[in-house]
Design an enzyme around this catalytic site. Structure first.
Site, short mmCIF file in Angstrom:
data_model
loop_
_atom_site.label_atom_id
_atom_site.label_comp_id
_atom_site.label_asym_id
_atom_site.label_seq_id
_atom_site.Cartn_x
_atom_site.Cartn_y
_atom_site.Cartn_z
N LYS A 1 -20.25 92.44 -4.07
CA LYS A 1 -19.84 92.51 -5.29
C LYS A 1 -20.77 93.70 -6.22
O LYS A 1 -21.91 94.20 -5.84
CB LYS A 1 -20.30 91.28 -5.92
P1 NAD Z 1 -9.88 88.52 -17.79
O1 NAD Z 1 -11.15 89.56 -18.66
O2 NAD Z 1 -8.88 88.86 -17.86
O3 NAD Z 1 -10.18 87.35 -18.65
C1 NAD Z 1 -11.26 86.58 -19.29
C2 NAD Z 1 -10.83 85.62 -20.21
O4 NAD Z 1 -11.92 84.94 -20.52
C3 NAD Z 1 -10.15 86.29 -21.52
O5 NAD Z 1 -9.33 85.31 -22.17
C4 NAD Z 1 -11.69 86.27 -22.24
O6 NAD Z 1 -11.35 86.30 -23.66
C5 NAD Z 1 -12.03 85.09 -21.93
N1 NAD Z 1 -13.50 84.84 -22.03
C6 NAD Z 1 -14.48 86.02 -22.23
N2 NAD Z 1 -15.65 85.69 -22.40
C7 NAD Z 1 -15.78 84.32 -23.03
C8 NAD Z 1 -16.59 83.40 -23.03
N3 NAD Z 1 -17.90 83.72 -23.33
N4 NAD Z 1 -16.03 81.99 -23.59
C9 NAD Z 1 -14.84 81.66 -23.30
N5 NAD Z 1 -13.72 82.88 -22.72
C10 NAD Z 1 -14.21 83.95 -22.68
O7 NAD Z 1 -11.06 88.09 -16.29
P2 NAD Z 1 -10.46 87.45 -15.32
O8 NAD Z 1 -10.15 88.49 -14.19
O9 NAD Z 1 -9.25 86.48 -15.36
O10 NAD Z 1 -11.66 86.75 -14.55
C11 NAD Z 1 -12.02 85.59 -15.05
C12 NAD Z 1 -13.00 84.86 -14.15
O11 NAD Z 1 -12.35 84.76 -12.62
C13 NAD Z 1 -14.31 85.62 -13.83
O12 NAD Z 1 -15.03 84.77 -13.25
C14 NAD Z 1 -13.98 86.54 -12.34
O13 NAD Z 1 -14.88 86.66 -11.69
C15 NAD Z 1 -12.99 85.31 -11.74
N6 NAD Z 1 -12.03 85.83 -10.70
C16 NAD Z 1 -11.27 86.80 -10.96
C17 NAD Z 1 -10.33 87.40 -10.17
C18 NAD Z 1 -9.36 88.48 -10.34
O14 NAD Z 1 -9.01 89.23 -9.40
N7 NAD Z 1 -9.07 88.99 -11.56
C19 NAD Z 1 -10.12 86.91 -8.94
C20 NAD Z 1 -11.26 85.87 -8.46
C21 NAD Z 1 -11.90 85.39 -9.71
#
Ligand code: NAD
Length: 435
Positions: A123
């Site tokens: 990561k």
């Molecule tokens: P993203 O940026 O697309 O979405 C994040 C969402 O969370 C947005 O709606 C944002 O407004 C909201 N957010 C941000 N800070 C916040 C807070 N303090 N309180 C409440 N809401 C908040 O991100 P994503 O890619 O969907 O990732 C979200 C999580 O999933 C992360 O932990 C990431 O590591 C994990 N993840 C992502 C992927 C991927 O491929 N995108 C894969 C596995 C895990």
């Protein structure tokens, strides 16, 4: 640094910005110990797995559009590669720290092993607020990062992917920088690219799709019909948004969603197909109106009386402070590390099942693997094939974890760790320690 732009430079600290009361590394180590004890693993292997193999820390000077230069810090933690090249996302966020990258890299090792993918865990990220950078500045920063990591990454070495604050375009810049320095086009150096340069259909929706598949299977296991199940999703972004839309399509009732600005609640069900995702239209969640829609805080959303709570935004939102107030019957972790170990212990005591991140959101890295295969073979797959194979892999892994949970009478998290860790440990014991 220019005072009007709040990107975080190398000499600042993320202490005040971190939402975590416990570092991702500390949580990951505690989870490792718990599963290792269950498996009665060789202490020598556990000791090796408590540490990352390497952590690259790089200094990134970037020319801002006004001609000034700011310096940022980037990291790439490479935890374990006993089963194959390192694999994991890159984050651009002011909260990125070395500790966080190490903890998240450990989770990637378990996630890849759990899904039986031929990858290890990594990561990385840059401590920067990407919203304070123009597209040109972001491109220069990304290319410099790729240049500094050029000997650490590669299709057979370490394959980054998008995460918070990065996207397909970020991956395209890394692929281009790496390919230009190597003198040949290397699509397999990153996954989550635009389709036209070797990206896979279905990659961006895959983590949300796997969260939906695992929620469906978990509801079936607990004899709760998916049709009409009331679900709250924190974080209506890439993971949470796609999960919410799919579960809604399958008949569930999405009663609450949120973004960083706040949450909305509609006990009659939100029409999530009509609400744009965070990256489609930031602010769309809290701007959504309706006769039965009310506004809540993100903390209130976590405590709603629902069938399923899906925390899919950031880490460490379920803590010792709010764990007893959570009223959901089931938690499915969409984000990485949303539950601290103290909260996890409370949920275990309460008998509230938590389906862990390394299982629920593993669709992202699984389709990244499909993308890597397509790049190496120079042959693309259809969306139907990607989704069918993802379904098979997710249900197969769910069944494998279910067997372990039944046999050992452990939590879903420990069951998933046992499956993952036994594969990693077995690989270590076959390969041995060199020199
Ligand atoms: P993203 O940026 O697309 O979405 C994040 C969402 O969370 C947005 O709606 C944002 O407004 C909201 N957010 C941000 N800070 C916040 C807070 N303090 N309180 C409440 N809401 C908040 O991100 P994503 O890619 O969907 O990732 C979200 C999580 O999933 C992360 O932990 C990431 O590591 C994990 N993840 C992502 C992927 C991927 O491929 N995108 C894969 C596995 C895990």
């Amino acid at each position: 640094m220019s005072s009007d732009q709040s990107a975080v430079p190398a000499d600042s600290t993320a202490d005040d910005a971190d939402t975590a009361s416990e570092s991702a590394r500390a949580t990951a180590r505690k989870q490792l110990e718990r599963a290792a004890a269950e498996l009665d693993l060789d202490r020598n292997v556990v000791e090796r797995l408590r540490h990352p193999a390497k952590v690259h820390e790089v200094t990134l000077p970037v020319e801002r559009d006004d001609g000034s230069v700011d310096v940022f810090t980037g990291y790439r933690a490479q935890h374990d590669s006993v089963r194959g090249p390192y694999k994991g996302g890159l984050r651009y966020s002011p909260h990125v720290t070395k500790e966080e990258c190490v903890g998240l890299s450990m989770w990637m090792t378990w996630k890849c092993a759990l899904m039986d993918l031929p990858f290890g865990g990594a990561k990385g990220g840059i401590q920067v607020n990407p919203k304070a950078l123009s597209d040109d500045e972001k491109e220069r920063l990304t290319r410099r990062f790729a240049h500094e990591l050029r000997t650490a990454i590669g299709p057979m070495q370490d394959i980054p992917a998008p995460d918070m604050g990065t996207d397909a375009q970020t991956m395209a810049w890394i692929m281009d920088a790496y390919s230009m320095e190597n003198g040949e086009t290397e699509p397999g150096v990153v996954t989550g690219k635009p389709k036209v340069i070797g990206g896979s259909p279905g990659r961006s929706a895959a983590p949300g799709r796997s969260v939906a598949i695992i929620t469906r299977e978990a509801l079936r296991y607990y004899d709760t019909p998916l049709e009409g199940a009331r679900i709250a999703v924190q974080g209506y972004g890439s993971v949470g948004g796609h999960a919410a839309r799919l579960l809604d399509d399958w008949g569930a009732t999405i009663v609450a969603i949120s973004d960083v600005e706040g949450a909305i609640h509609d006990p009659t069900g939100l029409s999530v197909d009509e609400i744009p995702l965070h990256d489609e239209q930031p602010g769309a969640v809290t701007a959504h109106e309706g006769s039965s829609v009310s506004h809540l805080t993100n903390d209130d959303l976590l405590e709603l009386d629902v069938d399923v709570l899906i925390p899919a935004a950031i880490g460490n939102v379920l803590t010792e402070t709010n764990a007893n107030a959570v009223q959901a019957d089931l938690i499915v972790e969409g984000a990485n590390g949303p539950t601290t170990s103290a909260a996890d212990a409370i949920f275990r005591e309460r008998g509230l099942p938590v389906i862990p991140d390394i299982l629920a959101n593993a669709g992202g890295v699984t389709v990244s693997y499909f993308e890597w295969l397509q790049d190496i073979n120079r042959r693309s797959w259809s969306l139907e094939r990607v989704n069918e194979e993802l379904e098979t892999e997710m249900v197969g892994t769910w069944n494998r974890v279910r067997e372990e949970v039944a046999e050992r009478d452990v939590s879903w998290r420990t069951g998933a760790y046992v499956v993952a860790l036994s594969r990693v440990a077995e690989a270590h014991s076959h390969r041995g320690l060199w020199p």
